[in-house]
Design an enzyme around this catalytic site. Structure first.
Site, PDB file in Angstrom:
ATOM      1  N   ASP A 101       0.836  -1.198   0.000  1.00 30.37           N
ATOM      2  CA  ASP A 101       0.000   0.000   0.000  1.00 30.37           C
ATOM      3  C   ASP A 101       0.878   1.257   0.000  1.00 30.37           C
ATOM      4  OD1 ASP A 101      -2.437  -1.648   0.406  1.00 30.37           O
ATOM      5  OD2 ASP A 101      -1.482  -2.056   2.327  1.00 30.37           O
ATOM      6  N   HIS A 139      -4.825  -3.367   6.431  1.00 30.91           N
ATOM      7  CA  HIS A 139      -4.585  -3.638   5.008  1.00 30.91           C
ATOM      8  C   HIS A 139      -5.907  -4.071   4.392  1.00 30.91           C
ATOM      9  CE1 HIS A 139      -3.208  -5.027   1.204  1.00 30.91           C
ATOM     10  NE2 HIS A 139      -3.714  -6.219   1.440  1.00 30.91           N
TER      11      HIS A 139
HETATM   12  P1  NAX Z   1      -2.222 -18.250  -4.018  1.00 32.54           P
HETATM   13  O1  NAX Z   1      -3.575 -18.838  -3.838  1.00 32.54           O
HETATM   14  O2  NAX Z   1      -1.597 -18.227  -5.359  1.00 32.54           O
HETATM   15  O3  NAX Z   1      -1.202 -19.021  -3.048  1.00 32.54           O
HETATM   16  C1  NAX Z   1      -1.500 -19.301  -1.733  1.00 32.54           C
HETATM   17  C2  NAX Z   1      -0.746 -20.574  -1.372  1.00 32.54           C
HETATM   18  O4  NAX Z   1      -0.881 -20.800   0.029  1.00 32.54           O
HETATM   19  C3  NAX Z   1      -1.277 -21.820  -2.089  1.00 32.54           C
HETATM   20  O5  NAX Z   1      -0.216 -22.471  -2.761  1.00 32.54           O
HETATM   21  C4  NAX Z   1      -1.816 -22.670  -0.942  1.00 32.54           C
HETATM   22  O6  NAX Z   1      -1.637 -24.070  -1.165  1.00 32.54           O
HETATM   23  C5  NAX Z   1      -0.959 -22.185   0.212  1.00 32.54           C
HETATM   24  N1  NAX Z   1      -1.518 -22.459   1.543  1.00 32.54           N
HETATM   25  C6  NAX Z   1      -2.820 -22.462   1.925  1.00 32.54           C
HETATM   26  N2  NAX Z   1      -2.921 -22.822   3.211  1.00 32.54           N
HETATM   27  C7  NAX Z   1      -1.672 -23.045   3.652  1.00 32.54           C
HETATM   28  C8  NAX Z   1      -1.140 -23.467   4.901  1.00 32.54           C
HETATM   29  N3  NAX Z   1      -1.943 -23.749   5.940  1.00 32.54           N
HETATM   30  N4  NAX Z   1       0.204 -23.605   5.006  1.00 32.54           N
HETATM   31  C9  NAX Z   1       1.007 -23.353   3.962  1.00 32.54           C
HETATM   32  N5  NAX Z   1       0.555 -22.973   2.750  1.00 32.54           N
HETATM   33  C10 NAX Z   1      -0.768 -22.822   2.604  1.00 32.54           C
HETATM   34  O7  NAX Z   1      -2.310 -16.802  -3.366  1.00 32.54           O
HETATM   35  P2  NAX Z   1      -1.310 -15.567  -3.563  1.00 32.54           P
HETATM   36  O8  NAX Z   1      -1.743 -14.760  -4.719  1.00 32.54           O
HETATM   37  O9  NAX Z   1       0.086 -16.055  -3.508  1.00 32.54           O
HETATM   38  O10 NAX Z   1      -1.670 -14.704  -2.271  1.00 32.54           O
HETATM   39  C11 NAX Z   1      -1.364 -15.170  -0.971  1.00 32.54           C
HETATM   40  C12 NAX Z   1      -2.026 -14.287   0.073  1.00 32.54           C
HETATM   41  O11 NAX Z   1      -1.552 -12.956  -0.017  1.00 32.54           O
HETATM   42  C13 NAX Z   1      -3.552 -14.193  -0.060  1.00 32.54           C
HETATM   43  O12 NAX Z   1      -4.121 -14.338   1.235  1.00 32.54           O
HETATM   44  C14 NAX Z   1      -3.762 -12.775  -0.546  1.00 32.54           C
HETATM   45  O13 NAX Z   1      -5.022 -12.269  -0.178  1.00 32.54           O
HETATM   46  C15 NAX Z   1      -2.640 -12.055   0.132  1.00 32.54           C
HETATM   47  N6  NAX Z   1      -2.249 -10.744  -0.386  1.00 32.54           N
HETATM   48  C16 NAX Z   1      -1.869  -9.802   0.505  1.00 32.54           C
HETATM   49  C17 NAX Z   1      -1.419  -8.548   0.130  1.00 32.54           C
HETATM   50  C18 NAX Z   1      -0.971  -7.546   1.135  1.00 32.54           C
HETATM   51  O14 NAX Z   1      -0.655  -6.407   0.732  1.00 32.54           O
HETATM   52  N7  NAX Z   1      -0.893  -7.831   2.445  1.00 32.54           N
HETATM   53  C19 NAX Z   1      -1.400  -8.174  -1.304  1.00 32.54           C
HETATM   54  C20 NAX Z   1      -1.352  -9.327  -2.230  1.00 32.54           C
HETATM   55  C21 NAX Z   1      -2.205 -10.506  -1.819  1.00 32.54           C
HETATM   56  O15 NAX Z   1      -3.515 -10.280  -2.267  1.00 32.54           O
END
Ligand code: NAX
Length: 327
Positions: free
Chosen positions: A159, A187
């Site tokens: 952000d 966030h």
């Molecule tokens: P993806 O869905 O591509 O990847 C998430 C990964 O986490 C998957 O491979 C899944 O298998 C794994 N996972 C799920 N549960 C798990 C667990 N218990 N232990 C280990 N791994 C686990 O999502 P992606 O685009 O990489 O985004 C990840 C997270 O970042 C999401 O929650 C998203 O909302 C968040 N974001 C946060 C942002 C921020 O500024 N704070 C911005 C970007 C993003 O949207």
């Protein structure tokens, strides 16, 4: 040579994980002289994809990469961890209620908090990227009783960087000319990107843009940028989020430059009327691996109302997870 730094990355097979791991291994986060060991944590369904990423990491022949392994067991993944990038989270599915989302993620972050408590290194530091990031950090910290809560932070650097880029575009200045911009609160769309202390080439930003632009264009554009990326790119922010996670941790470990600060969501100490304990974004300076909330900033009436609104949302999230028994 000193022992390598162990960095645990959760959600390693996800799109942010893929954009993150190679840069950590290249030295972009901890510097060109620090060897790293990468612990990748994934759920069983995605562990094989993470193994594939290991093959590619091997093929980069990174001189700083001292070891790497995929784990499905959080206790093993966090054993000896100095740094954790908590990216993996349960996304909100169609028809999923907010309480279900908080519950699913509360399950993940409480288990990881316990695993961190069991075996993380004494200098452990975590950034939560997975949403709802602030509240997930709160839950993880609550389940890691022996680790100071201050070591659990959440990412608002994306952000912050989005806000810097928008202010640069508006004023025609290079991004490097902008300093002292801050993100406050959650966030989420309620966040408050604050330019009241920002300068552009040393000049107050508020002298260069008008209040109408700040309230009606800048703030909503930054707060809703994630949705804009999804609409245009057809997928959520990945490389920019990974870059921000690297910047968050790089600055925490290596220190903020003199005269500037960064934005980090950290457990409040009561500063600026933000209730102690909730994980809220503040302007912070860092030095020697510690961070300090920037003290004594003047808060305008406009800023006060925006900060209070975002903090109210954080308190509601905290109450919701408390009701679910996760905190
Ligand atoms: P993806 O869905 O591509 O990847 C998430 C990964 O986490 C998957 O491979 C899944 O298998 C794994 N996972 C799920 N549960 C798990 C667990 N218990 N232990 C280990 N791994 C686990 O999502 P992606 O685009 O990489 O985004 C990840 C997270 O970042 C999401 O929650 C998203 O909302 C968040 N974001 C946060 C942002 C921020 O500024 N704070 C911005 C970007 C993003 O949207």
């Amino acid at each position: 040579a000193p022992a390598p730094v162990t960095v645990t990355v959760t959600g390693a097979a996800g799109q942010i994980g893929y954009a993150l791991l190679f840069r950590i291994a290249s030295g972009a986060m901890l510097g060109p002289d620090v060897r790293v060991k990468l612990n990748l944590l994934e759920i069983p369904q995605a562990a094989q994809a993470a193994e594939g990423t290991l093959l590619e990491l091997q093929d980069c022949a990174f001189p700083l990469l001292a070891g790497m392994e995929v784990f499905e067991d959080p206790v093993k993944a966090f054993d000896g961890a100095n740094i954790a990038m908590l990216v993996g989270a349960r996304p909100r599915g169609p028809g999923m209620e907010r309480a279900d989302l908080l519950k699913a993620n509360g399950g993940i972050f409480s288990v990881q908090g316990q695993a961190i408590n069991a075996g993380a290194a004494a200098d452990f530091k975590a950034v939560v990227v997975g949403n709802p990031a602030n509240t997930n950090a709160l839950i993880a910290a609550a389940h890691a009783r022996d680790v100071p809560a201050s070591r659990f932070t959440a990412m608002t650097r994306l952000d912050h960087d989005r806000a810097v880029a928008q202010l640069a575009a508006k004023t025609g200045a290079p991004v490097s000319a902008i300093s002292n911009l801050a993100i406050w609160g959650n966030h989420s769309a309620s966040q408050y990107p604050d330019i009241t202390h920002a300068t552009v080439s040393g000049q107050p930003a508020t002298e260069l843009v008008d209040q109408g632009w700040i309230a009606d264009e800048f703030i909503p554009r930054v707060a809703k940028r994630g949705a804009e990326i999804i609409a245009v790119r057809g997928g959520s922010s990945a490389a920019s989020a990974a870059n921000a996670a690297i910047e968050h941790m790089r600055l925490w470990v290596q220190g903020t430059p003199a005269g500037d600060w960064t934005s980090m969501a950290v457990p409040s100490d009561g500063s600026y009327g933000v209730p102690a304990g909730i994980v809220s974004s503040f302007p912070v300076t860092t030095s020697g691996g510690d961070y300090t909330i920037v003290p004594d900033l003047a808060i305008s009436e406009f800023s006060r109302a925006r900060i209070d609104a975002s903090v109210a949302e954080l308190l509601a999230e905290r109450d919701a997870v408390a009701e679910l028994g996760l905190f």
